[in-house]
Design a protein around this motif. Structure first.
Motif, mmCIF file in Angstrom:
data_model
loop_
_atom_site.group_PDB
_atom_site.id
_atom_site.type_symbol
_atom_site.label_atom_id
_atom_site.label_comp_id
_atom_site.label_asym_id
_atom_site.label_seq_id
_atom_site.Cartn_x
_atom_site.Cartn_y
_atom_site.Cartn_z
ATOM 1 N N ALA A 47 18.029 -33.290 -34.429
ATOM 2 C CA ALA A 47 17.254 -33.722 -35.595
ATOM 3 C C ALA A 47 16.256 -34.819 -35.232
ATOM 4 O O ALA A 47 15.526 -35.303 -36.098
ATOM 5 N N GLY A 48 16.238 -35.215 -33.968
ATOM 6 C CA GLY A 48 15.267 -36.210 -33.518
ATOM 7 C C GLY A 48 15.753 -37.639 -33.552
ATOM 8 O O GLY A 48 14.979 -38.567 -33.336
ATOM 9 N N VAL A 49 17.035 -37.836 -33.807
ATOM 10 C CA VAL A 49 17.604 -39.187 -33.822
ATOM 11 C C VAL A 49 18.037 -39.533 -32.404
ATOM 12 O O VAL A 49 18.805 -38.787 -31.799
ATOM 13 N N HIS A 50 17.551 -40.667 -31.898
ATOM 14 C CA HIS A 50 17.875 -41.037 -30.521
ATOM 15 C C HIS A 50 18.239 -42.509 -30.375
ATOM 16 O O HIS A 50 18.258 -43.033 -29.267
ATOM 17 N N ASP A 51 18.533 -43.177 -31.481
ATOM 18 C CA ASP A 51 18.934 -44.584 -31.399
ATOM 19 C C ASP A 51 20.357 -44.713 -31.938
ATOM 20 O O ASP A 51 20.831 -43.875 -32.702
ATOM 21 N N LEU A 52 21.048 -45.766 -31.515
ATOM 22 C CA LEU A 52 22.456 -45.944 -31.869
ATOM 23 C C LEU A 52 22.654 -46.078 -33.375
ATOM 24 O O LEU A 52 23.559 -45.456 -33.944
ATOM 25 N N ALA A 53 21.811 -46.851 -34.026
ATOM 26 C CA ALA A 53 21.958 -47.030 -35.478
ATOM 27 C C ALA A 53 21.832 -45.687 -36.197
ATOM 28 O O ALA A 53 22.617 -45.366 -37.095
ATOM 29 N N GLY A 54 20.848 -44.892 -35.806
ATOM 30 C CA GLY A 54 20.671 -43.578 -36.419
ATOM 31 C C GLY A 54 21.803 -42.634 -36.091
ATOM 32 O O GLY A 54 22.215 -41.821 -36.932
ATOM 33 N N LEU A 55 22.335 -42.732 -34.873
ATOM 34 C CA LEU A 55 23.442 -41.869 -34.463
ATOM 35 C C LEU A 55 24.682 -42.144 -35.295
ATOM 36 O O LEU A 55 25.287 -41.211 -35.846
ATOM 37 N N VAL A 56 25.089 -43.398 -35.406
ATOM 38 C CA VAL A 56 26.314 -43.694 -36.165
ATOM 39 C C VAL A 56 26.114 -43.382 -37.655
ATOM 40 O O VAL A 56 27.038 -42.901 -38.311
ATOM 41 N N GLU A 57 24.914 -43.605 -38.169
ATOM 42 C CA GLU A 57 24.646 -43.263 -39.571
ATOM 43 C C GLU A 57 24.775 -41.761 -39.779
ATOM 44 O O GLU A 57 25.381 -41.297 -40.737
ATOM 45 N N SER A 58 24.249 -40.976 -38.839
ATOM 46 C CA SER A 58 24.337 -39.524 -38.938
ATOM 47 C C SER A 58 25.781 -39.032 -38.817
ATOM 48 O O SER A 58 26.204 -38.146 -39.569
ATOM 49 N N LEU A 59 26.536 -39.593 -37.888
ATOM 50 C CA LEU A 59 27.938 -39.188 -37.740
ATOM 51 C C LEU A 59 28.710 -39.455 -39.018
ATOM 52 O O LEU A 59 29.497 -38.607 -39.478
ATOM 53 N N ASN A 60 28.485 -40.606 -39.621
ATOM 54 C CA ASN A 60 29.169 -40.933 -40.876
ATOM 55 C C ASN A 60 28.720 -40.013 -42.000
ATOM 56 O O ASN A 60 29.539 -39.559 -42.807
ATOM 57 N N ARG A 61 27.438 -39.715 -42.073
ATOM 58 C CA ARG A 61 26.919 -38.833 -43.118
ATOM 59 C C ARG A 61 27.500 -37.420 -42.981
ATOM 60 O O ARG A 61 27.746 -36.739 -43.964
ATOM 61 N N GLN A 62 27.762 -37.000 -41.740
ATOM 62 C CA GLN A 62 28.341 -35.679 -41.489
ATOM 63 C C GLN A 62 29.853 -35.650 -41.727
ATOM 64 O O GLN A 62 30.483 -34.606 -41.610
ATOM 65 N N GLY A 63 30.431 -36.815 -42.024
ATOM 66 C CA GLY A 63 31.868 -36.878 -42.281
ATOM 67 C C GLY A 63 32.710 -36.999 -41.030
ATOM 68 O O GLY A 63 33.929 -36.827 -41.078
ATOM 69 N N THR A 64 32.075 -37.298 -39.910
ATOM 70 C CA THR A 64 32.795 -37.467 -38.651
ATOM 71 C C THR A 64 33.306 -38.899 -38.564
ATOM 72 O O THR A 64 32.578 -39.840 -38.838
ATOM 73 N N THR A 65 34.556 -39.067 -38.186
ATOM 74 C CA THR A 65 35.145 -40.396 -38.051
ATOM 75 C C THR A 65 35.580 -40.626 -36.607
ATOM 76 O O THR A 65 35.591 -39.704 -35.798
#
Length: 86
Positions: A47-65
């Motif tokens: 999706a074009g996210v390549h920074d740590l803040a965006g990565l953890v936000e995306s993981l949380n949004r996807q429901g991954t813990t």
């Protein structure tokens, strides 16, 4: 010349260091959790996210813990991933 070895987990006697082994750093097969986490990380990068803040936000949004069931944070991502790699 580069040769790709088809067996993703060759026996040590079959593994020659001049061959590319896509999963050469693995000591064991990934768990279902690790497979799903990897898929979520790949979707994030795609999706074009390549920074740590965006990565953890995306993981949380996807429901991954985290493996312990906690939300991902910038502070826990590195230590959790390091622990999972052991």
């Amino acid at each position: 010349m580069l040769q790709i070895v088809e067996d993703l987990h060759p026996e040590p006697s079959q593994a020659h260091d001049r061959y590319l082994q896509p999963k050469q750093a693995q000591r064991r097969r990934p768990t279902l959790y690790e497979d799903l986490l990897g898929d979520a990380i790949e979707r994030t990068f795609a999706a074009g996210v390549h920074d740590l803040a965006g990565l953890v936000e995306s993981l949380n949004r996807q429901g991954t813990t985290t493996p312990s069931g906690e939300p991902w944070t910038e502070a826990n991502y590195g230590p959790v991933m390091a622990e999972m790699s052991r």
